[in-house]
Design a protein around this motif. Structure first.
Motif, PDB file in Angstrom:
ATOM      1  N   UNK A  11     -12.099 -16.480   8.243  1.00  0.00           N
ATOM      2  CA  UNK A  11     -11.244 -16.515   7.068  1.00  0.00           C
ATOM      3  C   UNK A  11     -10.628 -17.877   6.793  1.00  0.00           C
ATOM      4  N   UNK A  12     -10.447 -18.694   7.835  1.00  0.00           N
ATOM      5  CA  UNK A  12      -9.764 -19.960   7.552  1.00  0.00           C
ATOM      6  C   UNK A  12     -10.578 -20.814   6.587  1.00  0.00           C
ATOM      7  N   UNK A  13     -11.881 -20.588   6.509  1.00  0.00           N
ATOM      8  CA  UNK A  13     -12.696 -21.388   5.594  1.00  0.00           C
ATOM      9  C   UNK A  13     -12.643 -20.843   4.181  1.00  0.00           C
ATOM     10  N   UNK A  14     -11.991 -19.698   4.015  1.00  0.00           N
ATOM     11  CA  UNK A  14     -11.914 -19.125   2.679  1.00  0.00           C
ATOM     12  C   UNK A  14     -10.708 -19.631   1.909  1.00  0.00           C
ATOM     13  N   UNK A  15      -9.790 -20.329   2.580  1.00  0.00           N
ATOM     14  CA  UNK A  15      -8.702 -20.912   1.804  1.00  0.00           C
ATOM     15  C   UNK A  15      -8.918 -22.418   1.698  1.00  0.00           C
ATOM     16  N   UNK A  16      -8.106 -23.046   0.880  1.00  0.00           N
ATOM     17  CA  UNK A  16      -8.336 -24.467   0.609  1.00  0.00           C
ATOM     18  C   UNK A  16      -8.111 -25.298   1.869  1.00  0.00           C
ATOM     19  N   UNK A  17      -8.596 -26.526   1.859  1.00  0.00           N
ATOM     20  CA  UNK A  17      -8.291 -27.477   2.934  1.00  0.00           C
ATOM     21  C   UNK A  17      -7.393 -28.559   2.349  1.00  0.00           C
ATOM     22  N   UNK A  18      -6.206 -28.757   2.863  1.00  0.00           N
ATOM     23  CA  UNK A  18      -5.457 -27.898   3.782  1.00  0.00           C
ATOM     24  C   UNK A  18      -5.013 -26.613   3.100  1.00  0.00           C
ATOM     25  N   UNK A  19      -4.697 -25.605   3.881  1.00  0.00           N
ATOM     26  CA  UNK A  19      -4.324 -24.324   3.279  1.00  0.00           C
ATOM     27  C   UNK A  19      -3.005 -24.436   2.522  1.00  0.00           C
ATOM     28  N   UNK A  20      -2.813 -23.554   1.536  1.00  0.00           N
ATOM     29  CA  UNK A  20      -1.491 -23.505   0.895  1.00  0.00           C
ATOM     30  C   UNK A  20      -0.474 -22.955   1.879  1.00  0.00           C
ATOM     31  N   UNK A  21       0.816 -23.192   1.601  1.00  0.00           N
ATOM     32  CA  UNK A  21       1.826 -22.813   2.594  1.00  0.00           C
ATOM     33  C   UNK A  21       1.835 -21.313   2.852  1.00  0.00           C
ATOM     34  N   UNK A  22       1.369 -20.508   1.877  1.00  0.00           N
ATOM     35  CA  UNK A  22       1.383 -19.050   2.076  1.00  0.00           C
ATOM     36  C   UNK A  22       0.046 -18.537   2.595  1.00  0.00           C
ATOM     37  N   UNK A  50     -11.758 -27.567  29.304  1.00  0.00           N
ATOM     38  CA  UNK A  50     -10.702 -27.389  28.315  1.00  0.00           C
ATOM     39  C   UNK A  50     -10.526 -28.596  27.402  1.00  0.00           C
ATOM     40  N   UNK A  51     -10.468 -29.781  27.984  1.00  0.00           N
ATOM     41  CA  UNK A  51     -10.216 -30.943  27.132  1.00  0.00           C
ATOM     42  C   UNK A  51     -11.354 -31.144  26.124  1.00  0.00           C
ATOM     43  N   UNK A  52     -12.584 -31.004  26.613  1.00  0.00           N
ATOM     44  CA  UNK A  52     -13.718 -31.193  25.708  1.00  0.00           C
ATOM     45  C   UNK A  52     -13.689 -30.138  24.598  1.00  0.00           C
ATOM     46  N   UNK A  53     -13.384 -28.895  24.965  1.00  0.00           N
ATOM     47  CA  UNK A  53     -13.313 -27.853  23.944  1.00  0.00           C
ATOM     48  C   UNK A  53     -12.170 -28.133  22.978  1.00  0.00           C
ATOM     49  N   UNK A  54     -11.069 -28.635  23.520  1.00  0.00           N
ATOM     50  CA  UNK A  54      -9.939 -28.976  22.657  1.00  0.00           C
ATOM     51  C   UNK A  54     -10.355 -30.048  21.653  1.00  0.00           C
ATOM     52  N   UNK A  55     -11.037 -31.073  22.152  1.00  0.00           N
ATOM     53  CA  UNK A  55     -11.506 -32.119  21.238  1.00  0.00           C
ATOM     54  C   UNK A  55     -12.457 -31.542  20.213  1.00  0.00           C
ATOM     55  N   UNK A  56     -13.391 -30.701  20.697  1.00  0.00           N
ATOM     56  CA  UNK A  56     -14.327 -30.071  19.767  1.00  0.00           C
ATOM     57  C   UNK A  56     -13.572 -29.294  18.702  1.00  0.00           C
ATOM     58  N   UNK A  57     -12.557 -28.547  19.150  1.00  0.00           N
ATOM     59  CA  UNK A  57     -11.780 -27.772  18.197  1.00  0.00           C
ATOM     60  C   UNK A  57     -11.027 -28.658  17.228  1.00  0.00           C
ATOM     61  N   UNK A  58     -10.454 -29.728  17.724  1.00  0.00           N
ATOM     62  CA  UNK A  58      -9.718 -30.626  16.835  1.00  0.00           C
ATOM     63  C   UNK A  58     -10.668 -31.206  15.788  1.00  0.00           C
ATOM     64  N   UNK A  59     -11.859 -31.615  16.233  1.00  0.00           N
ATOM     65  CA  UNK A  59     -12.791 -32.189  15.266  1.00  0.00           C
ATOM     66  C   UNK A  59     -13.307 -31.124  14.297  1.00  0.00           C
ATOM     67  N   UNK A  60     -13.416 -29.904  14.772  1.00  0.00           N
ATOM     68  CA  UNK A  60     -13.912 -28.826  13.925  1.00  0.00           C
ATOM     69  C   UNK A  60     -12.897 -28.453  12.851  1.00  0.00           C
ATOM     70  N   UNK A  61     -11.637 -28.336  13.256  1.00  0.00           N
ATOM     71  CA  UNK A  61     -10.633 -27.861  12.299  1.00  0.00           C
ATOM     72  C   UNK A  61      -9.820 -29.002  11.689  1.00  0.00           C
ATOM     73  N   UNK A  62     -10.102 -30.229  12.070  1.00  0.00           N
ATOM     74  CA  UNK A  62      -9.384 -31.382  11.490  1.00  0.00           C
ATOM     75  C   UNK A  62      -9.431 -31.358   9.968  1.00  0.00           C
ATOM     76  N   UNK A  63     -10.627 -31.173   9.374  1.00  0.00           N
ATOM     77  CA  UNK A  63     -10.666 -31.140   7.905  1.00  0.00           C
ATOM     78  C   UNK A  63      -9.757 -30.055   7.326  1.00  0.00           C
ATOM     79  N   UNK A  64      -9.673 -28.942   8.017  1.00  0.00           N
ATOM     80  CA  UNK A  64      -8.808 -27.864   7.523  1.00  0.00           C
ATOM     81  C   UNK A  64      -7.346 -28.241   7.686  1.00  0.00           C
ATOM     82  N   UNK A  65      -7.032 -28.905   8.801  1.00  0.00           N
ATOM     83  CA  UNK A  65      -5.624 -29.194   9.062  1.00  0.00           C
ATOM     84  C   UNK A  65      -5.077 -30.285   8.162  1.00  0.00           C
TER      85      UNK A  65
END
Ligand code: HEM
Ligand SMILES: [Cu+2]
Lengths: 573, 415
Positions: free
Chosen positions: A514-525, A407-422
């Motif tokens: 779909x998350x890659x289809x909106x801007x990074x970071x996404x607009x509030x809507x 879990x922790x490793x996957x969590x880190x992987x996920x954080x690094x993967x979606x960090x640019x989006x967040x």
């Protein structure tokens, strides 16, 4: 309107659109109903909990540097040790691992992956965050009043007789349970009712399947923990005689109740990790996920089977032999869907064009470590071997391989993967990869020796030990220090990106969800109108633009309306 | 009430255009259509109810297990529960389910006046239920029918004075005072509430605030209902209470046969000497057969151990050698028949208070949300397109009733 529906590069959000900046001031965060902000607040929260739990873990390891105990001294040393490992376990399980992926990453991702504006119940979502905070406060107050020394499992009769703050801690866990239930409930409803047109169940990203399966467990198992803890509190305050043998209660009943929740809970921890890994492997191998349906169904299978195996924690607690045999057999069946997933990930990577990005490094570590963790679970599920291994370091190593290595490793992987989006920033890939390597090495250094320790008979939860185990314990402690450094390094990489990272493009990895289809970071809507849904793992039309250094969508023009009846479309616009 | 319509008109806007930004006030921004919002809420509440069922299921499991292990305790002790009061409460809750369902209907048909009446009736029923429950609880507390940690029931003197509780059972004076006067304590918060609502009503009348007046009026009735329930309970309990005890005396005096054994918790157990030898003894042999049957199942290690212990005891008594590994002195065999002791009866009451207590907490929570509904109903928040909250609360309320429908026979009736 042209018939092309290419989701071209959405560019960068303006400050007014960016969910991080569209409103400002502390109140705009405290009362926010935006799932992305709530997710981010959760992320900060769980990371803090992780830091506290991690420091406690280092204290445990440092104490075990010497057979007589190194870190804590004096007459109270053993008591302090008991409290430290209890709080470490309780904080890591209830405050960190369970909410980590679903509440932090899930909150951010679920609506965006669905192309929805928010989760179904935004207020409930915010309240589950505050419940989490309350629960955390209770835990901390237990820490500062008289501590807690029951182990994270709160077994009776010890938990009804010890004079540490069992009530505060169980109240905390009770509240955290409700936080978890509300999150799960929210996601089930969101996924059921808010999918965009065209997104059938089998066009959902696998992360959503995993979240859905997790949520089912959260909703079905957590209430049982709630009542168990409530009865435990009643037992302690009023002696209701259900769990406490002194009043004719039955402590094994407590264990049944507890594990009826807590075994499914280990799947609350690991299922979302499976979901992340499915995304990461496919995106970074730039290849369609192999066996989509198998992965999806196996998540549900795990969620349901996971309810039938709790007895494997109690093989030595005095169940009848028939019961233990049944539980042992059922335990083996759970490993089948887990294995299905592992094989499908490997098949996805096979002949893919793998980019060894930081998230991918974590994903590969995950496959490696989770496999070890899962296989050692089978030794524990076997009656004959478990009699020997129960309550030894082998169990400790097993569950750390699945919970930390998984879990922790996957969590880190996920954080690094979606960090640019967040946050809209890229981190330094080179340093990110080094950190992941350190984490991998440090982790194995810590827990591999523990398998050996356990199989040689070193019992868990002991503050001192026989000198013959000294070498392996010391190895484990040095591994833990390395692991700590690796995690700190990874944290610094992320923080540094905030200060001087490159601005993140909308689609830095070439993902098709779909998350890659909106801007990074996404607009509030999130999305102005429900986006067009395709296959979430079809990467054919996503290509690397080496000039702009980002992925672009080269989707061929698609016709909205079948060719046979072209007349009507232009008439409207 | 009917004069208040300040809020109703805007919420009537229908979203005929299906446009994103032309939501009616009651449609949350992230939903596209009223149907989507309603379906989400409905699924959400059903999931929540599932968690509630699972929450209770833990206690139902505990009940089932202890009932299986100690059937005689449950039989003996359920006679302390007043069936009449339980039945009245069942009826009251069933009726409240009817009014609740009716309220949902009224919200759908926009009959505002009736909606308010229905919600207020549901609330009143809830209060009557709690009133009756207070009588039941306080009566038992005074008799010492409590969880094992504090159980002190004494058949020779079922209604001890506070002083006796202190002297004979070692409670502190304040606890003893609380136990003998618990009805006042239970009523006090509701009395305060009543006074508060009355003051509110007067204030609303004086300041001529129509909306608040319309809210306070039904709430005053609701608060009064609690005392109606208390009165009802008192009347029935005074008729039935002694009878219950007598009943136990007659049928289950046998349970006292071994009174002295297990009550080692208090030193001066003056009443242990009380003899009920004349009472018909429980059929010990048939009980052994039952135990053997239970022990046949491989799953029932508890029964097995008990049986083994018993057999070992008889074996030892007749001078035979007991095989190693069999514990003759598990303590279980000796206390088994001793129903009315701390350790035995206490467990029944432990489970009884846990189950009914958690249920009562759910009633209280239901009262909270129903008050919120009542105020919204008076505000005319609901209409034929937007009645979700009434529907959801209704479902919750039905579940709370349903749980009681199970609790009543399991605790009061099955013997
Ligand atoms: C893949 C199949 C798995 C099998 C067959 C398995 C089997 C077992 C067994 C038999 C035990 C009890 C050992 C004992 O106490 O003697 C155990 C303990 C444990 N497992 Fe697993 N496990 C599996 C996966 C997982 C996963 C995925 C997690 C968490 C993410 C997990 C977390 C734990 C924990 C926390 C404990 C120890 C609890 C405690 O006593 O404190 N396991 N496992
Ligand atoms: Cu388990």
């Amino acid at each position: 309107m042209s018939t092309a529906i290419t989701s071209r590069d959405p560019g960068y959000p303006t400050d007014r659109e960016n969910y991080l900046t569209n409103s400002s001031g502390i109140l705009s965060w405290i009362f926010t109903l935006d799932h992305k902000r709530i997710g981010l607040m959760y992320l900060v929260g769980v990371m803090t909990a992780f830091a506290v739990g991690g420091l406690l873990a280092l204290a445990i390891r440092l104490h075990l540097l010497d057979p007589e105990g190194w870190m804590f001294t004096g007459a109270e040393a053993n008591n302090i040790y008991n409290q430290v490992f209890t709080l470490h376990g309780a904080i890591m399980v209830f405050l960190f691992i369970i909410p980590s992926i679903p509440a932090a990453l899930g909150n951010f991702l679920v609506p965006v992956m669905l192309g929805a504006k928010d989760v179904a119940f935004p207020r409930l979502n915010l309240s589950s965050f505050y419940l989490w905070c309350f629960g955390a406060i209770f835990f901390v107050s237990a820490l500062f009043s008289s501590g807690l020394d029951t182990g994270w499992t709160f077994y009776t009769p010890y938990s009804t007789t010890t004079d540490t703050s069992v009530i505060l801690a169980t109240l905390g866990a009770f509240i955290l349970g409700f936080s978890s239930i509300f999150t799960g409930l929210n996601f089930i409803v969101t996924i059921n009712t808010m999918r965009p047109p065209g997104m059938t169940w089998f066009k959902m990203p696998l992360f959503l399947w995993a979240t859905y399966a997790t949520s089912i467990i959260q909703v079905l198992a957590t209430p049982v923990l709630g009542i168990t803890l409530l009865l435990l509190i009643a037992e302690r305050t009023m002696h209701v005689g259900i769990f406490d043998p002194e009043f004719n209660g039955d402590p094994v009943t407590y264990q049944h109740f507890f594990w009826f929740y807590s075994h499914p809970a280990v799947y609350i921890m690991i299922l979302p990790a499976f979901g992340i890994i499915s995304e990461l492997i496919s995106v970074h191998s730039h290849k369609h996920i192999f066996g989509y349906r198998f992965i999806a169904y196996s998540s549900i299978a795990i969620a349901l089977l996971g309810f039938l195996v709790w007895g494997h924690h109690m093989f030595t607690s005095g169940m009848s032999s028939l019961t233990t045999i049944i539980f042992s057999a059922l335990t083996f069946t759970v490993s089948v869907p887990s294995a299905i997933k592992v094989f499908n990930w490997l098949a996805t990577m096979y002949k893919g064009s793998i980019s060894l990005t930081t998230p991918m490094c974590y994903a590969i570590s995950f496959i490696f470590l989770f496999t070890i963790g899962g296989l050692t679970g089978l030794f524990l599920g076997t009656l004959a071997t478990d009699l020997h291994l129960h309550d030894t370091y082998f169990v400790v190593a097993h569950f750390h391989y699945v919970m930390v290595g998984g879990t922790l490793i996957a969590f880190l992987g996920g954080v690094f993967h979606w960090w640019p989006k967040m946050v809209g920033k890229m981190y330094n890939e080179f340093h990110g990869r080094i950190a992941s390597l350190l984490v991998f090495l440090g982790f194995n250094g810590t827990f591999l020796p523990q398998f050996v320790l356990g199989s040689r008979g070193m019992p868990r939860r002991y503050a001192t030990y026989d000198p013959e185990f000294a070498f392996l314990h010391q190895m484990s402690t040095y591994g833990a220090l390395l692991l700590g450094c690796g995690l700190l390094y990874a944290f610094i990489v992320l923080m540094a990106s905030l200060a001087k990272g490159r601005r993140a493009p909308a689609n830095p990895w070439g993902g098709a969800t779909l998350e890659w289809a909106c801007t990074s970071p996404p607009p509030y809507y999130n999305f102005e109108r429900p986006p067009v849904v395709g296959d979430p793992y079809d990467f054919h039309n996503i290509e690397w633009d080496s000039q702009e250094e980002k992925y672009i969508s080269t989707e061929p023009e698609r016709k909205l309306v079948p060719e046979e009846q072209p007349a009507e479309v232009p008439a409207h616009h | 009430m009917a004069t208040i319509d300040s809020h109703s008109s805007e919420s009537e806007t229908h979203d005929e255009h299906g446009h994103d930004h032309d939501h009616p006030a009651w449609l949350a921004h992230h939903f596209d259509t009223p149907e989507q919002q309603f379906d989400s809420g409905k699924l959400g509440i059903w999931l929540f109810l599932t968690t509630e069922i699972l929450f209770f299921s833990g206690m139902f499991c505990a009940y089932a297990m202890f009932r299986m292990l100690r059937p005689e305790v449950f039989e003996g002790c359920s006679q302390f529960l007043n069936t009449k009061l339980g039945a009245i409460n069942t009826g009251v809750l069933l009726f409240s389910s009817l009014t609740m369902a009716w309220a949902v209907r009224c919200a759908q048909t926009e009959e505002y006046k009736k909606l308010v009446v229905m919600i207020a009736s549901t609330l009143s029923c809830a209060m009557v239920f709690l009133g009756v429950k207070s009588i039941e609880y306080s009566h038992k507390w005074g008799m010492g029918l409590l969880p094992p940690g504090s159980y002190f029931y004494d058949e020779a003197n079922p209604h001890p004075t506070a002083q006796q509780i202190v002297d004979q059972h070692g409670f502190s004076e304040s606890t003893a005072y609380f136990l003998t006067h618990s009805l006042y304590y239970l009523c006090a918060p509701f009395a305060l509430l009543l006074i508060g609502v009355f003051a509110w009503l007067v204030w609303a009348k004086v300041t001529d605030n129509k909306f608040q007046y319309a809210c306070a009026k039904p709430l005053l009735v609701v608060c009064l209902s609690f005392f109606g329930g208390v009165g009802l309970g008192m009347v029935l309990e005074s008729g039935g209470g002694e009878h219950t005890v007598a009943h136990v005396d007659g049928d289950h005096g046998a349970a006292d046969a071994g009174h002295g054994h297990a009550d080692h918790e208090h030193a001066e157990d003056a009443h242990a000497a009380e003899t009920h030898a004349a009472a018909p003894a429980l059929d010990v042999e048939s009980d052994d057969v039952a135990m053997e049957l239970l022990a046949e199942s491989d799953l029932n290690t508890g029964a097995k151990a008990m049986l083994e212990a018993k057999q070992a005891q008889t074996a030892m008594a007749s001078g035979q050698v007991v095989p190693p590994g069999v514990e003759a002195d598990m303590g279980i065999a000796t206390v088994e028949k001793d129903v009315q002791t701390k350790r035995q009866a206490g467990v029944f009451f432990g489970i009884y208070y846990c189950m009914t207590g958690v249920h009562a907490i759910h009633i209280l929570a239901g009262i909270g949300v129903l008050v919120w509904l009542l105020i919204r109903a008076i505000r005319h928040d609901f209409n034929r397109q937007y009645f979700g909250p009434v529907d959801y609360v209704g479902l919750y309320w039905h579940l709370v009733d349903l749980i009681w429908i199970y609790l009543f026979p399991l605790l009061y009736l099955i013997r």
